[in-house]
Scaffold this active site. Structure first.
Site, short mmCIF file in Angstrom:
data_model
loop_
_atom_site.label_atom_id
_atom_site.label_comp_id
_atom_site.label_asym_id
_atom_site.label_seq_id
_atom_site.Cartn_x
_atom_site.Cartn_y
_atom_site.Cartn_z
N ARG A 214 129.88 9.99 49.69
CA ARG A 214 131.20 9.49 50.11
C ARG A 214 132.34 10.39 49.63
O ARG A 214 133.34 10.58 50.33
CB ARG A 214 131.39 8.08 49.56
CG ARG A 214 132.72 7.43 49.91
CD ARG A 214 133.00 6.27 48.97
NE ARG A 214 133.10 6.74 47.58
CZ ARG A 214 132.99 5.96 46.52
NH1 ARG A 214 132.72 4.67 46.66
NH2 ARG A 214 133.10 6.45 45.29
N PHE A 287 126.41 -9.41 39.18
CA PHE A 287 126.89 -8.17 38.59
C PHE A 287 126.10 -6.97 39.12
O PHE A 287 126.67 -5.92 39.42
CB PHE A 287 126.77 -8.26 37.07
CG PHE A 287 127.05 -6.98 36.34
CD1 PHE A 287 128.34 -6.58 36.08
CD2 PHE A 287 126.00 -6.16 35.93
CE1 PHE A 287 128.59 -5.38 35.42
CE2 PHE A 287 126.24 -4.98 35.27
CZ PHE A 287 127.54 -4.59 35.01
#
Length: 413
Positions: A214, A287
């Site tokens: 990315r 999480f």
């Protein structure tokens, strides 16, 4: 205007965005009063807002340990990334960083880097002070991973990422070890058993490889130039220099290279799903699961997308809010990986040189998700599932949100 256009296009994002804003406000109010702990949680929010939100819902003792673990490794990573620091200065710091966390006086003044990272390094004594208040098993786990990561980073100061094996090794040092460390912290809390090193490593590699893909344009354009970690074994098939991927005349080859990088990252998904399926504690599950869902969503966005080499490519804020709000159990995770893998599969072009390998890896993911028998229970992140709002209602609601948030900000000290 950009946010307003996004909401008009995806009005079903309104509710999760509101919930995310409320959660962020609540997290700010949970900052501890002790100065060194206040510094740690404020810095956590500044250097990673998304991570700050998911960590806040953990049990207090584990939350504190993971907050410090993250900041210690973020500081270590900041030293590695600072191109203004000479190698002969940087390497000894990386190798000895696991000892600095025990020193209440140690800090390091960055020459480069952004303001927040400079503050973190200049006032690192607050992090050390908080670290020393953690339980023995937490401190031992953080010290061990910091030592191993620092040594790995030091190795790659002198070593380029040439082969795919180098790529996997580098990602192990900077991310796979994070997975191992988190598993140790979960075990120290008494809430989970230690998972296998292979599964923990895959959790880290999947996230790290997604970030490397990315962030191509941001990293390649950084001044001074930062190091790049796309393996030469992959990109050299398409261009002579890694920089060449960003030029328009190389668009076709750039996308083919990108698709091979994404296909490589997909090899870790099966392990990630296996790891998540073993977790028992709901807060720890969220999480761990939310970043993984974000990663597969980001890869679906990046695959076959020339914009990776032209601008910032990331999931829209409303979709991110949906992921955070709706990732509650393995049915949600299987559903998300199934939906995003379907999107990715729909973008595959049969003229791509790695189409067979890409489709094979996607079929493994889709088959695993189907075999879970939970897809009929999933909450879809990518298909409009909220009520139908007309545009006037959306505009009015956005204005009300802006007024309320402005009022709250104006009343803060």
């Amino acid at each position: 205007m950009g946010i307003l256009r996004a909401i008009l296009k995806h009005p079903e994002d309104i509710y999760p965005l509101l919930k995310l804003k409320v959660a962020a406000r609540y997290a700010e109010k949970q900052i501890p009063s002790k100065p060194h702990w206040a510094f740690c949680y404020i810095m956590l929010h500044k250097v990673s807002r998304s991570f700050s939100l998911v960590i806040q819902q953990l049990p207090v003792e584990l939350r504190d340990a993971i907050c410090i673990f993250y900041l210690v490794l973020r500081a270590l990573d900041t030293v590695e990334d600072d191109t203004s620091v000479a190698t002969e200065v940087k390497v000894p710091i990386l190798m000895s960083f696991h000892r600095h966390v025990y020193d209440r006086e140690w800090h390091f003044s960055l020459l480069g880097g952004t303001k927040d990272y400079k503050v973190l390094m200049d006032q690192f004594h607050h992090v050390s002070t908080a670290f020393l208040e953690l339980g023995k098993h937490y401190k031992e786990a953080i010290e061990d991973i910091t030592m191993r990561m620092g040594a790995g980073m030091a190795k790659f100061i002198y070593k380029e990422v040439e082969t795919i094996d180098d790529y996997d090794e580098y990602c192990h040092h900077v991310a796979g070890l994070v997975g191992l460390g988190l598993s140790k912290l979960f075990c120290a809390s008494g809430k989970e058993d230690v998972a296998s090193d292979t599964l923990c490593n895959s959790m880290g590699l999947f996230l790290q490889k997604t970030n490397i893909i990315r962030d191509y344009l941001e990293d390649i354009n950084e001044v001074p130039k930062c190091r790049m970690f796309w393996p030469r074994q992959i990109w050299s098939k398409y261009v002579n220099k890694l920089d060449d991927l960003k030029y328009e005349e190389n668009s076709v080859k750039a996308v083919q290279c990108l698709n091979e990088m994404v296909t490589n990252a997909l090899s870790h998904v099966e392990d990630c799903l296996t790891y998540l399926s073993t977790l028992r504690d709901p807060a720890i599950f969220r999480f761990c699961a939310i970043p993984q869902v974000m990663a597969i969503g980001t890869l679906a966005k990046c695959y076959n997308n020339i914009e990776v080499f032209r601008s910032v490519v990331k999931m829209r804020r409303g979709l991110t809010a949906k992921v955070i709000d709706r990732t509650r159990n393995m049915a949600d995770v299987y559903g998300a990986f199934f939906d995003f893998s379907c999107i990715l599969k729909s973008k595959v072009e049969y003229k791509d040189p790695h189409v067979a390998k890409t489709l094979k890896r996607l079929e493994v993911i889709l088959r695993t998700c189907k075999a879970s028998g939970t897809l009929n229970k999933r909450k879809s992140f990518v298909i409009k599932s909220g009520p139908n709002y007309n545009s006037t209602f959306v505009v009015v609601l956005v204005v009300i949100m802006a007024v309320l948030l402005g009022y709250q900000s104006g009343n803060q000290p």
